[in-house]
Design an enzyme around this catalytic site. Structure first.
Site, PDB file in Angstrom:
ATOM      1  N   LYS A  34       0.834  -1.105   0.128  1.00 54.78           N
ATOM      2  CA  LYS A  34       0.052  -0.055  -0.118  1.00 54.78           C
ATOM      3  C   LYS A  34       0.916   1.133   0.201  1.00 54.78           C
ATOM      4  O   LYS A  34       2.072   1.304   0.312  1.00 54.78           O
ATOM      5  CB  LYS A  34      -0.951  -0.139   1.166  1.00 54.78           C
ATOM      6  CG  LYS A  34      -0.263  -0.032   2.410  1.00 54.78           C
ATOM      7  CD  LYS A  34      -1.328  -0.350   3.609  1.00 54.78           C
ATOM      8  CE  LYS A  34      -0.488  -0.545   4.788  1.00 54.78           C
ATOM      9  NZ  LYS A  34      -1.086   0.244   6.103  1.00 54.78           N
ATOM     10  N   TYR A 257      15.807  29.745   7.056  1.00 51.38           N
ATOM     11  CA  TYR A 257      15.075  30.503   7.637  1.00 51.38           C
ATOM     12  C   TYR A 257      15.156  30.461   9.124  1.00 51.38           C
ATOM     13  O   TYR A 257      15.604  29.522   9.923  1.00 51.38           O
ATOM     14  CB  TYR A 257      13.384  29.907   7.407  1.00 51.38           C
ATOM     15  CG  TYR A 257      13.095  29.914   6.096  1.00 51.38           C
ATOM     16  CD1 TYR A 257      13.035  31.162   5.392  1.00 51.38           C
ATOM     17  CD2 TYR A 257      12.738  28.706   5.181  1.00 51.38           C
ATOM     18  CE1 TYR A 257      12.264  31.376   4.143  1.00 51.38           C
ATOM     19  CE2 TYR A 257      12.140  29.120   3.995  1.00 51.38           C
ATOM     20  CZ  TYR A 257      12.014  30.243   3.324  1.00 51.38           C
ATOM     21  OH  TYR A 257      11.750  30.347   2.239  1.00 51.38           O
TER      22      TYR A 257
HETATM   23  C1  LIG Z   1      -3.664  -4.358   8.091  1.00 51.94           C
HETATM   24  C2  LIG Z   1      -2.441  -4.456   7.749  1.00 51.94           C
HETATM   25  N1  LIG Z   1      -1.601  -5.373   7.844  1.00 51.94           N
HETATM   26  C3  LIG Z   1      -0.156  -5.336   7.526  1.00 51.94           C
HETATM   27  C4  LIG Z   1       0.433  -3.961   7.717  1.00 51.94           C
HETATM   28  C5  LIG Z   1       1.787  -4.248   7.689  1.00 51.94           C
HETATM   29  O1  LIG Z   1       2.642  -3.800   8.586  1.00 51.94           O
HETATM   30  P1  LIG Z   1       4.026  -3.676   8.933  1.00 51.94           P
HETATM   31  O2  LIG Z   1       4.519  -2.524   7.657  1.00 51.94           O
HETATM   32  O3  LIG Z   1       4.441  -3.157  10.260  1.00 51.94           O
HETATM   33  O4  LIG Z   1       4.482  -5.074   8.362  1.00 51.94           O
HETATM   34  C6  LIG Z   1      -0.434  -3.017   7.944  1.00 51.94           C
HETATM   35  C7  LIG Z   1       0.265  -1.760   7.725  1.00 51.94           C
HETATM   36  O5  LIG Z   1       0.043  -0.923   8.641  1.00 51.94           O
HETATM   37  C8  LIG Z   1      -1.694  -2.991   7.821  1.00 51.94           C
HETATM   38  O6  LIG Z   1      -2.582  -1.899   7.835  1.00 51.94           O
END
Ligand SMILES: Cc1ncc(COP(=O)(O)O)c(C=O)c1O
Length: 364
Positions: A34, A257
């Site tokens: 994602k 700045y």
């Molecule tokens: C539902 C879910 N599963 C897995 C993950 C992966 O987590 P990580 O990056 O800590 O492995 C996330 C990320 O936030 C998540 O929202």
């Protein structure tokens, strides 16, 4: 020549990180890609994760999964965060599995039948996931819809808080209760999945049938007290820029700045063309670590929108010299975690926020 600004993405690191975590956990790996693959480029890291043995990929939104399909990814995909009222016909058409967190979403999946779903249950995180008070009704309806062929229940999953081993074990116990309850309705998920990277590594009993690996895929540690190397992981992203200008200034000169940095002596200032619009946290002003021409410094003064300055003293720095913000600390480079520490955040945020103005260059 060093690129003006660039994030190099080492796809072989992603492949090896997946291979390593698969061997360590002994269960299926769902690669979490994602947020544009945590800023690394979703389609490229998806392909690299599959090459390392990931059997499925996860995204937050269906739009992210649909983009992976358009990029030619044919592996199983699951997406779990949906807009209110969203219909799922396009997801089913594209053979994307739907994470279901409510009765409304379950019925929308059924409307798009035959839909493959993963029931997402809240075991304590209090985010999305079917809340306890709706669980019985949703499980009963899901079982009925599966019996009549409207949905297939591929998975039942939840997410850990990482608040500590006690809290994580309590969530695991709650998850086991929910699985038993689901089974009492005749639900037999193929894949039970609970742990993300931290749980997959540190809580073996939470590995179940699959682990959802996000940050570990990218070679970063989810733990404050263990580095990537401690975990056998290699960071995939190296963020670089070329020195855009060098100027000699007298002692007492203010820098950037608010003049939060003033030169103590006559010195040379190198201008680095990356700023908070590119995801370099302004909170790391005066603290973020960099290598300029291979030597370590910290940001001098405020990070601005497009640029920051480094006081390089008498070092022979020229326009075009390489600046490394973070990469692989085993190569002597600062880490994304060093930047996170400098900015009071976590390494996830550092890599995920690297902006669109920074071209990604993949290497293998
Ligand atoms: C539902 C879910 N599963 C897995 C993950 C992966 O987590 P990580 O990056 O800590 O492995 C996330 C990320 O936030 C998540 O929202």
């Amino acid at each position: 020549m060093t690129a003006f600004r660039e994030a190099t993405i080492d796809l072989s690191a992603v492949t090896e990180n997946v291979r390593h975590l698969r061997t360590l956990t002994g269960v299926q790996v769902i690669g979490v890609v994602k947020a544009n693959g945590y800023g690394h480029g979703a389609a490229a890291v998806a392909t690299a994760a599959l090459a390392g043995g990931a059997t499925r990929l996860g995204t937050a939104t269906l739009e992210e999964s649909l983009a992976l399909r358009r990029a030619g990814i044919t592996a199983p995909l699951v997406a779990w965060l949906h807009a209110p009222g969203r219909r799922f016909d396009d997801a089913v058409e594209a053979n994307i599995e739907i994470g279901v967190s409510s009765m409304e979403q379950l019925l929308a999946a059924s409307d798009a039948a035959p839909a493959s779903v993963h029931l997402k249950v809240d075991t304590g995180l209090s985010r999305n996931g079917i809340p306890t008070e709706h669980l019985e009704r949703v499980l009963a309806e899901a079982a009925r819809l599966e019996r009549i062929g409207r949905i297939r229940i591929v998975g039942v999953f939840s997410h850990l808080s990482g608040a500590g081993p006690e809290d994580d074990r309590a969530q695991l116990a709650r998850y086991a209760e929910i699985i038993a309850q689901a089974e009492s309705f005749g639900i037999r998920p193929e894949i039970r999945h609970l742990a993300a990277t931290a749980g997959a590594i540190s809580l073996p009993e939470a590995r179940l049938d699959a682990v959802r690996i996000g940050i570990g895929l990218y070679g970063l540690s989810p733990f404050a007290d263990r580095t990537s190397a401690d975990l056998g992981l290699r960071p995939a992203m190296t963020l670089r820029a070329a020195v855009a200008a060098v100027r000699h200034v007298p002692a007492g000169s203010g820098v950037s700045y608010d003049y939060t940095y003033r030169c103590e002596r006559d010195t040379n200032l190198a201008l680095v063309p990356l700023g908070y619009a590119d995801g370099i946290p302004r909170q790391a002003s005066g603290r973020g670590p960099v290598l300029v021409g291979g030597r370590p410094y910290t940001v001098s003064g405020r990070v601005a929108m497009d640029q920051f300055v480094v006081d390089v003293g008498d070092a022979p720095v020229s326009v075009g010299d390489e600046v490394v913000l973070f990469g692989d600390p085993t190569l002597g480079q600062p880490s994304a975690t060093d930047w996170a520490d400098a900015a009071g955040t976590i390494n996830y945020e550092i890599v995920t926020r690297i902006g669109d103005r920074v071209p990604r260059r993949t290497v293998t």
